[in-house]
Design a protein around this motif. Sequence first.
Motif, PDB file in Angstrom:
ATOM      1  N   UNK A   1       0.841  -1.174   0.000  1.00  0.00           N
ATOM      2  CA  UNK A   1       0.000   0.000   0.000  1.00  0.00           C
ATOM      3  C   UNK A   1       0.890   1.243   0.000  1.00  0.00           C
ATOM      4  N   UNK A   2       0.577   2.198  -0.847  1.00  0.00           N
ATOM      5  CA  UNK A   2       1.411   3.386  -0.933  1.00  0.00           C
ATOM      6  C   UNK A   2       1.168   4.315   0.254  1.00  0.00           C
ATOM      7  N   UNK A   3       2.206   5.037   0.604  1.00  0.00           N
ATOM      8  CA  UNK A   3       2.151   5.977   1.717  1.00  0.00           C
ATOM      9  C   UNK A   3       1.352   7.210   1.310  1.00  0.00           C
ATOM     10  N   UNK A   4       0.485   7.678   2.184  1.00  0.00           N
ATOM     11  CA  UNK A   4      -0.276   8.906   1.935  1.00  0.00           C
ATOM     12  C   UNK A   4       0.674  10.084   2.081  1.00  0.00           C
ATOM     13  N   UNK A   5       0.716  10.923   1.048  1.00  0.00           N
ATOM     14  CA  UNK A   5       1.592  12.088   1.076  1.00  0.00           C
ATOM     15  C   UNK A   5       0.766  13.350   1.196  1.00  0.00           C
ATOM     16  N   UNK A   6       1.296  14.294   1.969  1.00  0.00           N
ATOM     17  CA  UNK A   6       0.628  15.579   2.112  1.00  0.00           C
ATOM     18  C   UNK A   6       0.871  16.424   0.867  1.00  0.00           C
ATOM     19  N   UNK A   7       0.094  17.458   0.704  1.00  0.00           N
ATOM     20  CA  UNK A   7       0.283  18.394  -0.406  1.00  0.00           C
ATOM     21  C   UNK A   7       1.689  18.977  -0.353  1.00  0.00           C
ATOM     22  N   UNK A   8       2.176  19.298   0.853  1.00  0.00           N
ATOM     23  CA  UNK A   8       3.525  19.857   1.009  1.00  0.00           C
ATOM     24  C   UNK A   8       4.590  18.868   0.538  1.00  0.00           C
ATOM     25  N   UNK A   9       4.394  17.575   0.878  1.00  0.00           N
ATOM     26  CA  UNK A   9       5.336  16.543   0.434  1.00  0.00           C
ATOM     27  C   UNK A   9       5.367  16.458  -1.089  1.00  0.00           C
ATOM     28  N   UNK A  10       4.204  16.533  -1.697  1.00  0.00           N
ATOM     29  CA  UNK A  10       4.134  16.454  -3.156  1.00  0.00           C
ATOM     30  C   UNK A  10       4.794  17.667  -3.808  1.00  0.00           C
ATOM     31  N   UNK A  11       4.617  18.847  -3.235  1.00  0.00           N
ATOM     32  CA  UNK A  11       5.297  20.046  -3.748  1.00  0.00           C
ATOM     33  C   UNK A  11       6.813  19.897  -3.605  1.00  0.00           C
ATOM     34  N   UNK A  12       7.257  19.369  -2.457  1.00  0.00           N
ATOM     35  CA  UNK A  12       8.695  19.151  -2.249  1.00  0.00           C
ATOM     36  C   UNK A  12       9.253  18.161  -3.258  1.00  0.00           C
TER      37      UNK A  12
END
Length: 97
Positions: A1-12
């Motif tokens: 199962x993939x880890x849930x990423x925050x919007x900030x993580x995705x921007x980074x």
Amino acid sequence: MKKKMSIEDLYDLAELFKFFGDSTRIRILYELIDSDICVADLASALDMTQSAVSHQLRILKQSRLIKSRREGKQIFYSLDDDHVKKMIELGMEHLSE
């Protein structure tokens, strides 16, 4: 199962991939795969001025893709860790398929 990423993580993550979007920086990272290299040798290998190489090295260092160490008056650069090498190798592998 993939880890849930925050919007900030995705921007980074997007910011990280921007550093790989410049052919000069990729050329520098590729040169650093196998050995530590000083600015003068990088400039010579890439047929660029030391100033231009230094500018790109500064960007790569700020992004934590490379690190440096001093030996006397010279500074040698290397990939920050094995993850950077793997990212380049995976990109090359993807292109060759």
